[in-house]
Scaffold this active site. Structure first.
Site, PDB file in Angstrom:
ATOM      1  CG  ASN A   9      78.442   8.935   6.384  1.00  0.00           C
ATOM      2  OD1 ASN A   9      77.640   7.755   6.044  1.00  0.00           O
ATOM      3  ND2 ASN A   9      78.908   9.200   7.454  1.00  0.00           N
ATOM      4  CE  LYS A  11      76.156  11.509   9.405  1.00  0.00           C
ATOM      5  NZ  LYS A  11      76.465  12.305  10.483  1.00  0.00           N
ATOM      6  CG  HIS A  95      81.546   8.856  11.299  1.00  0.00           C
ATOM      7  ND1 HIS A  95      80.897   9.372  12.304  1.00  0.00           N
ATOM      8  CD2 HIS A  95      81.386   9.834  10.243  1.00  0.00           C
ATOM      9  CE1 HIS A  95      80.217  10.572  11.730  1.00  0.00           C
ATOM     10  NE2 HIS A  95      80.723  10.542  10.400  1.00  0.00           N
ATOM     11  CD  GLU A  97      77.168  10.002  13.329  1.00  0.00           C
ATOM     12  OE1 GLU A  97      77.213   9.254  12.370  1.00  0.00           O
ATOM     13  OE2 GLU A  97      77.193  11.558  13.037  1.00  0.00           O
ATOM     14  CD  GLU A 167      83.799  13.559   8.905  1.00  0.00           C
ATOM     15  OE1 GLU A 167      82.843  13.953   7.951  1.00  0.00           O
ATOM     16  OE2 GLU A 167      83.211  12.502   9.852  1.00  0.00           O
ATOM     17  N   GLY A 173      76.707  17.431  11.743  1.00  0.00           N
ATOM     18  CA  GLY A 173      75.358  17.605  11.983  1.00  0.00           C
ATOM     19  C   GLY A 173      74.941  18.564  12.734  1.00  0.00           C
ATOM     20  CB  SER A 213      77.752  21.632   9.158  1.00  0.00           C
ATOM     21  OG  SER A 213      77.284  21.094  10.138  1.00  0.00           O
TER      22      SER A 213
HETATM   23  C1  PEP Z   1      79.633  12.944   8.721  1.00  0.00           C
HETATM   24  O1  PEP Z   1      78.893  12.445   9.222  1.00  0.00           O
HETATM   25  O2  PEP Z   1      80.512  12.440   8.024  1.00  0.00           O
HETATM   26  C2  PEP Z   1      79.278  14.497   8.306  1.00  0.00           C
HETATM   27  C3  PEP Z   1      80.319  15.315   7.725  1.00  0.00           C
HETATM   28  O3  PEP Z   1      78.149  15.125   8.664  1.00  0.00           O
HETATM   29  P1  PEP Z   1      77.393  16.235   8.257  1.00  0.00           P
HETATM   30  O4  PEP Z   1      77.851  16.803   6.600  1.00  0.00           O
HETATM   31  O5  PEP Z   1      75.856  16.048   8.119  1.00  0.00           O
HETATM   32  O6  PEP Z   1      77.762  17.216   9.090  1.00  0.00           O
END
Ligand code: PEP
Length: 252
Positions: A9, A11, A95, A97, A167, A173, A213
């Site tokens: 992803n 973003k 997601h 976000e 997640e 992040g 992460s």
């Molecule tokens: C995500 O935004 O789906 C995600 C897992 O981000 P990150 O790997 O940067 O934590």
């Protein structure tokens, strides 16, 4: 059928030139993955990224979002028909976000899931708890409610096409990953919850990705867990070397 998947992803990162450079690097470094790879660039890059990855059958095109209505006066939005017309196969829905910054609610996410499936694409449905929920140990019930409210209206045949991405919000992040044990515990709980609604065979066949992460250092341990079928990767999907290592960590 349960599949091993690594989905990137991007973003709101990468323009056309550096985006295609990244795809080139990923293709060069990825020989024969043990599962499917989904690349989810920003909307304006979908068509060009799609053309580039078409040469490899393991690579698939993903979008990061879609609108919950079919079409109409929604300035600036992108519909599932538009996504489908440029070759999109997967759509990330729900997601954290999107839920937080764009106030997306369960009924809206259910509408996005329905439209995505109706256009022959597969939703990657995100769920996960914020830190305060984890701290009071109610994370399993919280995630179960997210699944129930946006997915459990689906008929079995449609539910089988959905990919779930767990997640935990506190891990996205932040550099703070869920331990392999925490991921396994939640993935197992999700499978048990799905089994109660759709039966054991559907639960066993459901692909459940971990996100938060996940990186080149910790992917192998996370993916080695029996109920973890790969990952949804944010930051580490923007570096070809790291993303290739994560792809290499799939257990097949
Ligand atoms: C995500 O935004 O789906 C995600 C897992 O981000 P990150 O790997 O940067 O934590």
């Amino acid at each position: 059928m349960r599949q091993q998947i690594v989905a990137g992803n991007w973003k709101m990162n990468k323009g056309l030139e550096d985006g295609l450079e990244l795809v080139k690097g990923i293709l060069e470094k990825t020989e024969k993955p043990k599962g499917l790879i989904v690349i989810a660039p920003p909307f304006p890059l979908l068509r060009e990224v799609g053309k580039m990855i078409k040469v490899r059958k393991y690579f698939h095109l993903g979008a990061q979002n879609c609108h919950h209505e079919e079409k109409g006066a929604f300035t600036g939005e992108v519909s599932t028909d538009m996504l489908q017309s440029v070759g999109t196969e997967y759509v990330i829905i729900g997601h954290s976000e999107r839920r937080e910054y764009f106030k997306e609610k369960p009924a809206m996410l259910a509408a996005k899931v329905n439209l995505t499936l109706s256009r022959g694409m597969r939703p990657i449905f995100c769920c996960g708890e914020p830190l305060h929920i984890r701290e009071v140990d109610t994370h399993v019930g919280y995630v179960a409610k997210q699944l129930k409210s946006s997915l459990f209206h689906l008929k079995e045949e449609d539910f089988r096409k959905v990919v779930i991405a767990y997640e935990p919000i506190w891990a996205i992040g932040t550099g703070r990953t869920a331990s392999a044990q925490q991921a396994q515990e939640m993935h197992h709980a999700i499978r048990v919850f799905i089994a109660k609604k759709y039966g054991k065979s559907v639960a066993n066949d459901t692909t459940i990705l971990y996100g938060g992460s996940c990186n080149a250092q910790n992917a192998a341990e996370l993916f080695s867990q029996p109920d973890v079928d790969g990952g949804l990767i944010g930051g580490a999907s923007l570096k070809a070397d790291d993303f290739a290592v994560i792809i290499g960590a799939l257990k097949g």
